[in-house]
Scaffold this motif. Structure first.
Motif, short mmCIF file in Angstrom:
data_model
loop_
_atom_site.label_atom_id
_atom_site.label_comp_id
_atom_site.label_asym_id
_atom_site.label_seq_id
_atom_site.Cartn_x
_atom_site.Cartn_y
_atom_site.Cartn_z
N VAL A 13 0.12 -6.78 8.17
CA VAL A 13 -1.61 -6.80 6.75
C VAL A 13 -1.76 -8.29 7.71
N ALA A 14 -3.02 -9.17 7.47
CA ALA A 14 -2.87 -10.47 7.78
C ALA A 14 -3.34 -11.28 6.29
N VAL A 15 -2.99 -12.50 6.45
CA VAL A 15 -2.40 -13.22 4.92
C VAL A 15 -3.67 -13.20 4.40
N MET A 16 -5.42 -13.03 5.48
CA MET A 16 -6.68 -13.43 4.65
C MET A 16 -7.26 -11.71 3.91
N ASP A 17 -6.46 -10.64 4.38
CA ASP A 17 -6.71 -9.20 4.31
C ASP A 17 -5.27 -9.28 2.81
N PHE A 18 -4.65 -10.04 2.79
CA PHE A 18 -3.85 -9.70 1.18
C PHE A 18 -4.30 -10.46 0.04
N LEU A 19 -4.67 -12.10 0.79
CA LEU A 19 -4.98 -12.05 -0.63
C LEU A 19 -6.73 -11.96 -0.97
N ALA A 20 -7.17 -11.06 -0.27
CA ALA A 20 -8.63 -10.24 -0.45
C ALA A 20 -7.69 -9.59 -1.68
N ALA A 21 -7.36 -8.43 -1.25
CA ALA A 21 -6.73 -7.01 -1.87
C ALA A 21 -6.42 -7.42 -2.90
N ILE A 22 -5.03 -8.46 -3.39
CA ILE A 22 -4.86 -8.62 -4.13
C ILE A 22 -5.48 -8.88 -5.13
N ASN A 23 -7.13 -9.80 -5.26
CA ASN A 23 -7.91 -10.73 -5.72
C ASN A 23 -9.63 -9.38 -5.94
N GLU A 24 -9.13 -7.97 -5.51
CA GLU A 24 -10.10 -7.52 -5.81
C GLU A 24 -10.65 -7.04 -6.96
N SER A 25 -11.25 -7.13 -7.57
CA SER A 25 -11.90 -6.93 -9.35
C SER A 25 -12.85 -5.24 -9.29
N LYS A 26 -12.79 -4.68 -10.03
CA LYS A 26 -12.39 -3.38 -10.24
C LYS A 26 -12.64 -2.23 -11.95
N SER A 27 -13.72 -2.31 -12.23
CA SER A 27 -12.92 -1.44 -13.89
C SER A 27 -11.62 -0.84 -13.54
N SER A 28 -10.51 -1.29 -14.83
CA SER A 28 -9.38 -0.20 -14.96
C SER A 28 -8.63 0.29 -16.30
N LEU A 29 -7.87 1.36 -16.44
CA LEU A 29 -7.62 1.29 -17.43
C LEU A 29 -6.93 0.16 -18.46
N ILE A 30 -5.60 -0.16 -17.52
CA ILE A 30 -4.66 -0.93 -17.58
C ILE A 30 -4.91 -2.21 -17.93
N ARG A 31 -4.84 -3.59 -19.45
CA ARG A 31 -4.82 -4.73 -19.41
C ARG A 31 -3.94 -5.73 -18.37
#
Length: 500
Positions: free
Chosen positions: A328-346
């Protein structure tokens, strides 16, 4: 023995009892045998009653009056201690001692029942405890007095002095008006990050070792703390030399542990770096829950999700989980951990939608204590609000009404502190950049000491010597300003999702 010395010894004895109680609570939450919970709750109740008795004694009242009559002759630390003890005395004196003891025992038991109810996803198990906790808290509010014609303001003031529903309604309204349309743009963006590699098997022991590496880099002092596992992560400061953190491991989503650990580390760094002059005094703790959360969210978001931080640490993560992250490329990792989407758990929410989770809890608590909602209605109300605010609906109680431990402990009025903490943290970061314009370079080099030193100077060392907004004003030069958080979120997510 003069009154000042007698007073200081008295409050230090109270703190000693409180430290013992804190250690017992930590043990309850980190694996105490189930058969011992009933007796442990009784012991906590007994010791808490002793502290309560000291907090409301005639002896303390006499010392406070004498010292208040000679405030000009007291040093600043003693003066602040007198002010804090007076506030606590006035509040506690209004609560009958037997009711206070019963409440402590009730909440001690309730936390264990909540844990079982969450595991079984069955609100009915927790319902009678929560109903009694709410009713008792309402009775306590009636003893303390309703603030500004709003019962919930009384509870808010306990966690964030000076905070009111009027202020929160305005600030939260401003945030909501910015977050909701931004979240909609993100959902519609064609530039969605790939995230499937996040959800692969990552052994708990490897996660723990990586977490320990990160904690050391952040500056957590293991000679003054430890890391343990629990159902709901927390940090507890027994004294400035013993500040413990806990985390939760999910072997199919490493983010739960890593970012949870970084979050709790922020709390711990606050407590570990309070001035030694305050040791043993009630001032040797955070000044408010909002300022405390500002420290945990500062580290979780502004350090832990920082691009340069991961350029420094991604190779270490790859070494712990080569099959998962090796290609995994670091920039792909960064985009993934900063993904924004609605979720159930605070606690698993992204930075953008996190405040919406807090607003839901705020509105429910406000409704409960202002008479608009009943405890038995909460699962339905909770689910409806999640659908309204985030477009997702819980399918069971564990991912809905039972996901947080706070209400089991009677911590009503606490949740808004999380959103306030994010606001404070954003403002502190902006001020920090004036003194540390090379912030990103520090993260890239793994040299986080100057960041911790800045926060220690501006926030940590003061403990409870300053009020929350005084800390903010002195550190940033202005009062609470939501602009910094809004600008941060718009810039960050606009860049990640390539929004126009």
């Amino acid at each position: 023995m003069e009154t000042t010395e007698k007073f200081i010894n008295y409050v230090k004895k109270m703190q000693a009892y409180s430290e013992a109680i804190g250690l017992m609570y930590w043990d309850l939450r980190t694996g105490a045998p189930k058969k011992g919970i009933e007796q442990r709750s009784q012991v906590i109740g007994t010791l808490s009653s002793e502290v309560f008795g000291m907090q409301t004694s005639d002896e303390l009242a006499e010392m406070l009056v004498e010292l208040e009559n000679n405030l000009e002759s007291l040093d600043l630390i003693t003066k602040r201690t007198v002010e804090k003890m007076r506030k606590e005395y006035n509040m506690s004196k209004k609560i009958p001692a037997d009711e206070y003891r019963d409440f402590v025992i009730l909440t001690s038991k309730a936390e264990s029942v909540w844990e079982e109810a969450k595991e079984k996803s069955d609100f009915s198990l927790f319902f009678p405890y929560l109903k009694e906790i709410v009713e008792t808290t309402k009775r306590f509010v009636s003893f303390w007095g309703v603030k500004d014609n709003n019962p919930y303001n009384t509870l808010l003031n306990e966690y964030e002095p000076g905070m009111t529903t009027e202020i929160l309604d305005n600030v939260f309204g401003e945030l909501r008006n910015k977050i909701v349309p931004l979240a909609k743009k993100i959902a519609e963006s064609p530039n969605q990050p790939k995230t499937d590699f996040l959800f692969k098997y990552f052994p708990k022991e490897k996660q723990k070792q990586f977490s320990l590496d990160i904690l050391k880099q952040l500056g957590y002092d293991f000679n003054a703390g430890r890391l343990d596992e629990t159902v709901h992560p927390f940090a507890t400061g027994l004294n400035r030399g013993d500040v413990r953190i806990t985390t939760k491991y999910d072997e199919n989503d490493f983010r739960t542990a890593i970012f949870g650990t970084i979050h709790e580390c922020g709390h711990a760094l606050y407590e570990q770096n309070i001035s030694a002059e305050l040791e043993g005094l009630p001032l040797s703790t955070g000044t408010s829950m909002g300022i405390h959360e500002s420290q945990s969210l500062f580290y979780e978001n502004f350090v832990g999700r920082n691009e340069k931080f991961w350029e420094q640490n991604f190779s270490t993560l790859q070494a712990y989980a080569p099959e998962q992250f090796g290609h995994v490329a670091v920039m792909d990792f960064l985009a993934a951990i900063n993904e924004s989407k609605s979720s159930l758990i605070r606690i698993e929410a992204d930075e953008l939608t996190y405040p919406l989770h807090i607003m839901i809890r705020y509105e429910i608590e406000k409704g409960l204590f202002n008479g608009d909602m009943q405890v038995e209605e909460l699962p339905q109300i909770w689910n409806d609000k999640y659908e309204e605010y985030l477009g997702v609906r819980p399918t069971n109680d564990a991912e809905g009404i039972l996901q947080d431990v706070h209400w089991a402990g009677g911590a009503f009025g606490y949740f808004p502190s999380y959103a306030l903490g994010f606001l404070y943290a954003s403002q502190l970061k902006s001020a920090m950049l004036i003194d540390l314009p090379h912030f990103d370079d520090l993260c890239a080099n793994g040299n986080l000491e100057p960041i911790k030193d800045w926060l220690t100077e501006k926030v940590h060392r003061h403990g409870s010597m300053k009020k929350p907004l005084e800390i903010l004003q002195d550190a940033t030069g202005e009062g609470l300003n939501a602009t910094y958080l809004v600008e941060y979120l718009e810039e960050k997510y606009g860049r990640i999702y390539q929004l126009v």
